[in-house]
Design an enzyme around this catalytic site. Structure first.
Site, PDB file in Angstrom:
ATOM      1  N   ASP A 295       0.874  -1.169   0.000  1.00 20.55           N
ATOM      2  CA  ASP A 295       0.000   0.000   0.000  1.00 20.55           C
ATOM      3  C   ASP A 295       0.911   1.218   0.000  1.00 20.55           C
ATOM      4  O   ASP A 295       2.127   1.101   0.213  1.00 20.55           O
ATOM      5  CB  ASP A 295      -0.910  -0.025   1.235  1.00 20.55           C
ATOM      6  CG  ASP A 295      -2.140   0.869   1.102  1.00 20.55           C
ATOM      7  OD1 ASP A 295      -2.096   1.835   0.308  1.00 20.55           O
ATOM      8  OD2 ASP A 295      -3.142   0.602   1.789  1.00 20.55           O
ATOM      9  N   HIS A 296       0.357   2.385  -0.228  1.00 22.09           N
ATOM     10  CA  HIS A 296       1.132   3.624  -0.221  1.00 22.09           C
ATOM     11  C   HIS A 296       1.050   4.272   1.160  1.00 22.09           C
ATOM     12  O   HIS A 296       0.004   4.821   1.521  1.00 22.09           O
ATOM     13  CB  HIS A 296       0.588   4.594  -1.264  1.00 22.09           C
ATOM     14  CG  HIS A 296       0.743   4.131  -2.679  1.00 22.09           C
ATOM     15  ND1 HIS A 296      -0.264   4.235  -3.616  1.00 22.09           N
ATOM     16  CD2 HIS A 296       1.793   3.557  -3.315  1.00 22.09           C
ATOM     17  CE1 HIS A 296       0.165   3.758  -4.765  1.00 22.09           C
ATOM     18  NE2 HIS A 296       1.398   3.329  -4.618  1.00 22.09           N
ATOM     19  N   GLN A 413      -4.908   3.990   1.500  1.00 25.31           N
ATOM     20  CA  GLN A 413      -5.997   3.037   1.286  1.00 25.31           C
ATOM     21  C   GLN A 413      -5.964   2.503  -0.155  1.00 25.31           C
ATOM     22  O   GLN A 413      -6.983   2.407  -0.836  1.00 25.31           O
ATOM     23  CB  GLN A 413      -7.354   3.647   1.626  1.00 25.31           C
ATOM     24  CG  GLN A 413      -7.378   4.223   3.041  1.00 25.31           C
ATOM     25  CD  GLN A 413      -8.731   4.174   3.705  1.00 25.31           C
ATOM     26  OE1 GLN A 413      -9.318   3.118   3.843  1.00 25.31           O
ATOM     27  NE2 GLN A 413      -9.213   5.322   4.147  1.00 25.31           N
ATOM     28  N   HIS A 414      -4.752   2.141  -0.575  1.00 25.65           N
ATOM     29  CA  HIS A 414      -4.519   1.590  -1.904  1.00 25.65           C
ATOM     30  C   HIS A 414      -4.016   0.146  -1.802  1.00 25.65           C
ATOM     31  O   HIS A 414      -3.178  -0.290  -2.586  1.00 25.65           O
ATOM     32  CB  HIS A 414      -3.478   2.427  -2.650  1.00 25.65           C
ATOM     33  CG  HIS A 414      -3.943   3.804  -2.990  1.00 25.65           C
ATOM     34  ND1 HIS A 414      -3.065   4.818  -3.348  1.00 25.65           N
ATOM     35  CD2 HIS A 414      -5.195   4.346  -3.046  1.00 25.65           C
ATOM     36  CE1 HIS A 414      -3.753   5.922  -3.597  1.00 25.65           C
ATOM     37  NE2 HIS A 414      -5.056   5.658  -3.410  1.00 25.65           N
ATOM     38  N   LEU A 415      -4.508  -0.596  -0.849  1.00 26.21           N
ATOM     39  CA  LEU A 415      -4.019  -1.942  -0.577  1.00 26.21           C
ATOM     40  C   LEU A 415      -4.167  -2.826  -1.821  1.00 26.21           C
ATOM     41  O   LEU A 415      -5.254  -2.936  -2.389  1.00 26.21           O
ATOM     42  CB  LEU A 415      -4.800  -2.518   0.600  1.00 26.21           C
ATOM     43  CG  LEU A 415      -4.213  -3.700   1.362  1.00 26.21           C
ATOM     44  CD1 LEU A 415      -4.817  -3.750   2.763  1.00 26.21           C
ATOM     45  CD2 LEU A 415      -4.465  -5.014   0.658  1.00 26.21           C
TER      46      LEU A 415
END
Length: 481
Positions: A295-296, A413-415
């Site tokens: 994720d970021h 929230q880029h999982l």
């Protein structure tokens, strides 16, 4: 009690961004019966439809009916628990997000298996969009998702752009142009928000297809387990408004997102052997599901300008090396309509090529118990050093002294990558290059789970591309039989 059974040619679990595209493409063949299972509501309620369409607000507040919340642990050494959200509605997270529709970079696809080179994926990037600002070979002109960049910037974004220029950074006209987007510079964010309307894949792809007689969408229906007979997935057990049901299909495609699809695989016996046995799940296939997602990570620092509510969340970003600086247009509270609109916004400092890998694990065989989510953002010292450089850069841009204490941890929230695709000799791969679950016939995963790495830009456009390319290939194969 007799559990009703419904059979389809194709069963799609999840009507989010990926599932909407997959369902539309398969159901374009009138001879193919497609059923879609969505855990959240549909958008027949005008109030919910309006929330999903309103690109000036994120409908993810505590009272929202459009999301599901998960507890997540951001770091290893210090307690940084947070609540993360995923869209749980027809359209999925694409119906509740900020509209950022920036593509991954060509270099991201170098780690994909054969069949996913940049010239190949570009076809699907173009196919899903109509770019209203640019045309030519880099852009789509006939896709269902409209893409536009903000022309009139709010006060804070304008100040950020001016400060970035004073610091020596150039302007990138088009962040979705692969020939220019890899260099440092600021640019307007490609958005799937036009005239204030958010148009994600649910609205663009699935909604126009709902009138098809061969397409059924079951909302408020939770998939709880995949029935695997021998080495083949034959059905999905669901719980809907009418109680339990068993949905059989020739082809089962999981599109429940990087959390939901991985959780469902593990509940069904696909995952790490020791973990499954510990919670009493019968092992069907030993695969590294959830073993090393990415994720970021994001650090938040205060901006020096007032917020402007009623705008897209982001109008401009600065890309420099492996960092993305995000001057949010208003405070998070204002974005969701829950705080004083004059509250100051923040600048997000996000690491777009993180080395840290997270872990998603099963803690119970009960489908109602969510998985454990550990991002482990602080497990790589080079990531921390990069984030600190980003904070210093943000300080230089806003004219503030470097922050002495660590800024607040957050997540983009880029999982992604809980069930990554890969070549036959890749020990980390859960899926083959066509997104089929290894060792299980009749079962695919087509969503952010399948990405071998988190893209160097926000993943929404890349997930839409993945869904389009994979489904197009599978539909083509079916029609040739």
């Amino acid at each position: 009690m007799t559990v009703p059974t419904l059979h389809s040619d194709v069963l799609v679990v999840g009507a989010g961004s990926a599932g909407s595209i997959v369902a539309e493409l398969f159901s374009s063949d009138p001879a193919c019966a497609v059923t879609v299972v969505e855990a959240g509501p549909g958008l027949a309620d005008p109030a919910l439809a309006a929330q999903a369409a309103n690109g000036a607000r994120l409908p993810i507040d505590a009272a929202s009916r459009l999301v599901r919340r998960y507890d997540a642990e951001l770091t290893c050494r210090t307690a940084h628990p947070v609540s993360i959200v995923r869209g749980a509605v027809v359209g999925g997270s694409g119906a509740v997000n900020g509209g950022y529709f920036c593509r991954g970079l060509p270099a991201d696809f170098a780690e994909f298996p054969p069949g996913w080179s940049w010239p190949q994926v570009l076809q699907s990037f173009r196919a899903v969009e109509t770019d209203l600002d640019f045309d030519g070979p880099q852009h789509g002109s006939f896709g269902p998702i409209p893409v536009r960049r903000s022309r009139e910037l709010c006060t804070g974004t304008s100040q950020f752009v001016d400060s970035v220029a004073r610091c020596g950074f150039g302007w990138i006209d088009d962040l979705n142009d692969a020939t220019a987007a890899a260099r440092s510079g600021a640019g307007a964010v490609p958005l799937n928000i036009v005239d204030g309307v958010r148009t994600g894949p649910g609205l663009a792809f699935l909604r126009p297809a709902l009138a098809r007689t061969n397409l059924a969408v079951l909302t408020d229906t939770q998939a709880v387990r995949i029935d695997i007979a021998g080495q083949r997935a034959v059905a999905v057990e669901v719980l809907g408004p009418q109680g339990p049901a068993r949905l059989t299909a020739d082809r089962i495609i999981l599109c429940a997102g990087a959390i939901g699809s991985a959780h469902l695989l593990m509940l069904s016996g696909v995952g790490a052997e020791a973990m499954l046995r510990e919670v009493g799940v019968r092992v069907r296939a030993v695969l590294p599901v959830g073993a090393q997602f990415a994720d970021h990570p994001e650090w938040l620092v205060a901006a020096g300008w007032p917020g402007t509510p009623g705008r897209a969340v982001l109008e401009v970003v600065l890309h420099h090396e492996e960092l993305e600086l995000r001057p949010y247009t208003s405070s998070f509270g204002a974005m969701v309509g829950q705080s004083d609109p004059v509250e100051r916004p923040q600048i997000g400092v996000a690491l777009m090529q993180p080395r840290a890998r997270g872990r998603l694990s099963l803690v119970s065989a009960d489908p109602r118990v969510p998985p454990r989510i550990e991002h482990r953002y602080d497990s790589e010292s080079e990531d921390l050093a990069a984030l600190r450089r980003g904070v210093e850069l943000a300080g230089a841009i806003v004219g503030a002294k470097p922050v002495e204490a660590e800024p607040r941890w957050s997540t983009s929230q880029h999982l992604c990558g809980t069930a990554p695709m890969g070549s036959d000799d890749d020990p980390d791969a859960v899926l083959d290059p066509q997104c089929r679950v290894r060792g299980i016939d009749g079962l695919w995963v087509i969503d952010g789970s399948a990405l071998p790495r988190v893209p160097s830009r926000g993943p929404h456009a890349t997930i839409a591309m993945l869904a389009h390319r994979t489904a197009t290939t599978l539909v083509g194969q079916d029609r040739m039989r």
